[in-house]
Design a protein around this motif. Sequence first.
Motif, short mmCIF file in Angstrom:
data_model
loop_
_atom_site.label_atom_id
_atom_site.label_comp_id
_atom_site.label_asym_id
_atom_site.label_seq_id
_atom_site.Cartn_x
_atom_site.Cartn_y
_atom_site.Cartn_z
N ILE A 50 0.85 -1.19 0.00
CA ILE A 50 0.00 0.00 0.00
C ILE A 50 0.89 1.24 0.00
O ILE A 50 1.64 1.46 0.96
N PRO A 51 0.84 2.07 -1.04
CA PRO A 51 1.65 3.31 -1.05
C PRO A 51 1.27 4.19 0.14
O PRO A 51 0.11 4.59 0.27
N SER A 52 2.23 4.50 0.97
CA SER A 52 1.93 5.22 2.21
C SER A 52 1.42 6.64 1.95
O SER A 52 0.61 7.17 2.71
N ALA A 53 1.88 7.28 0.87
CA ALA A 53 1.50 8.66 0.60
C ALA A 53 0.05 8.80 0.17
O ALA A 53 -0.48 9.90 0.11
N THR A 54 -0.61 7.67 -0.13
CA THR A 54 -2.01 7.72 -0.56
C THR A 54 -2.98 7.50 0.59
O THR A 54 -4.20 7.54 0.38
N ILE A 55 -2.48 7.26 1.79
CA ILE A 55 -3.34 6.91 2.91
C ILE A 55 -3.77 8.15 3.67
O ILE A 55 -2.96 8.98 4.07
N GLY A 56 -5.07 8.30 3.87
CA GLY A 56 -5.58 9.35 4.73
C GLY A 56 -5.52 8.91 6.17
O GLY A 56 -4.86 9.51 7.01
N THR A 57 -6.20 7.80 6.48
CA THR A 57 -6.20 7.24 7.82
C THR A 57 -5.97 5.74 7.75
O THR A 57 -6.62 5.06 6.96
N LEU A 58 -5.06 5.25 8.54
CA LEU A 58 -4.84 3.82 8.66
C LEU A 58 -5.42 3.37 10.00
O LEU A 58 -4.96 3.80 11.06
N LEU A 59 -6.46 2.54 9.94
CA LEU A 59 -7.09 2.02 11.15
C LEU A 59 -6.51 0.65 11.45
O LEU A 59 -6.63 -0.28 10.65
N LEU A 60 -5.86 0.52 12.59
CA LEU A 60 -5.24 -0.73 12.99
C LEU A 60 -6.14 -1.43 13.99
O LEU A 60 -6.31 -0.98 15.13
N GLY A 61 -6.73 -2.54 13.55
CA GLY A 61 -7.66 -3.29 14.39
C GLY A 61 -6.97 -4.37 15.19
O GLY A 61 -5.72 -4.45 15.24
N PRO A 62 -7.75 -5.24 15.84
CA PRO A 62 -7.19 -6.30 16.68
C PRO A 62 -6.25 -7.23 15.89
O PRO A 62 -6.45 -7.47 14.70
N GLY A 63 -5.22 -7.70 16.56
CA GLY A 63 -4.31 -8.67 15.96
C GLY A 63 -3.28 -8.06 15.03
O GLY A 63 -2.56 -8.79 14.35
N THR A 64 -3.17 -6.73 15.00
CA THR A 64 -2.17 -6.10 14.13
C THR A 64 -0.88 -5.86 14.90
O THR A 64 -0.89 -5.51 16.08
N ARG A 65 0.22 -6.04 14.18
CA ARG A 65 1.55 -5.71 14.71
C ARG A 65 2.17 -4.76 13.71
O ARG A 65 2.15 -5.01 12.50
N VAL A 66 2.72 -3.65 14.19
CA VAL A 66 3.28 -2.66 13.29
C VAL A 66 4.74 -2.40 13.68
O VAL A 66 5.07 -2.27 14.86
N THR A 67 5.62 -2.34 12.69
CA THR A 67 7.04 -2.17 12.95
C THR A 67 7.40 -0.68 13.04
O THR A 67 6.66 0.19 12.58
N HIS A 68 8.56 -0.44 13.60
CA HIS A 68 9.07 0.93 13.70
C HIS A 68 9.27 1.53 12.31
O HIS A 68 8.98 2.71 12.08
N GLN A 69 9.77 0.74 11.37
CA GLN A 69 9.98 1.22 10.02
C GLN A 69 8.67 1.65 9.36
O GLN A 69 8.60 2.65 8.65
N ALA A 70 7.61 0.90 9.59
CA ALA A 70 6.31 1.25 9.03
C ALA A 70 5.82 2.57 9.60
O ALA A 70 5.34 3.44 8.87
N MET A 71 5.93 2.74 10.91
CA MET A 71 5.48 3.98 11.53
C MET A 71 6.32 5.16 11.06
O MET A 71 5.82 6.28 10.94
#
Length: 319
Positions: A50-71
């Motif tokens: 998913i191209p990050s520059a195209t995202i308005g809001t990213l909703l992270l629901g249950p069971g998601t793990r997000v890395t430092h690089q992604a943030m």
Amino acid sequence: MTSVSQRPAPTPRQLTRTSDRLSFIYLERCTVHREANAITAQDAEGTTHIPSATIGTLLLGPGTRVTHQAMSVLGETGAAVCWVGEHGVRYYASGRALSRSSALMEAQARQWANPRQRLAVARDMYRMRFPDEDPTSLTRQELLGREGRRVKDCYRAQAARTGVPWRGRRYSPGDFTAGDTVNQSITAAAQCMYGIAHAVVTSLACSPALGFVHSGHELSFVLDIADLYKTEIGIPLAFDIAAESDEDPGPRTRRALRDRINEISLLNRCVDDIKRLLIPEATARAAAETDRDVVTLQTDGGHHIASGINYDDHENATW
């Protein structure tokens, strides 16, 4: 090799405008990572880019793990990130803003701090929702009463249009499935609209807390903005979803709302509505100031002077 941390952050003019982004993307039960300037969502079925520059809001629901690089890349591109609960019905936390200008925030604070101006903005919000009425002389209590009646009328009208039985609004905090199908759809639509409104409000560097209708909550202004589109978009769509089937009203409502928002360019409209409410006399120049990446210093007489200068040699200067 150049590391991610050494890459220069993009300027505001290099970022995709809020109105040109996807309204929201909801992810659950996956790992969110980064590959170049895209984020990846990996689960048992594979990896989605998913191209990050195209995202308005990213909703992270249950069971998601997000890395430092992604943030890191989401922060660089100004995407709003919200951590939400099951079915998106609980809001936990969010990320940074897109705009670096304080112009709209300062205008919002001025309007909010003046009781007459605060009421005037509340009346403008009512007028935007119900253009067939003139709220110019209405008090706050009268505004709330009129709004309540109009929302009830909307529920009844949509029930008659779709044939969905309506027994009143029922929502139990923390228990999404407690309501019937149409109430679950209304809740899902409302929660998505809150996330979208929050993304736009924060992307413009406004304060989510300084509301003109709602008060006393950290998201008061977010609730104000989301309500602008409740009777026009959220409630009718929820009844449409309930009329189709009783199965999985939450996910179906989110997908239908996403498509509807893109179809009518709601993000662009939401940006314009906020600017019109907070800076009603705005010219093209004034509106453009919200895109500036400029830091100034305040001095006497309401003047602003350049930052990055040592003013020790300017003690006797008059500004």
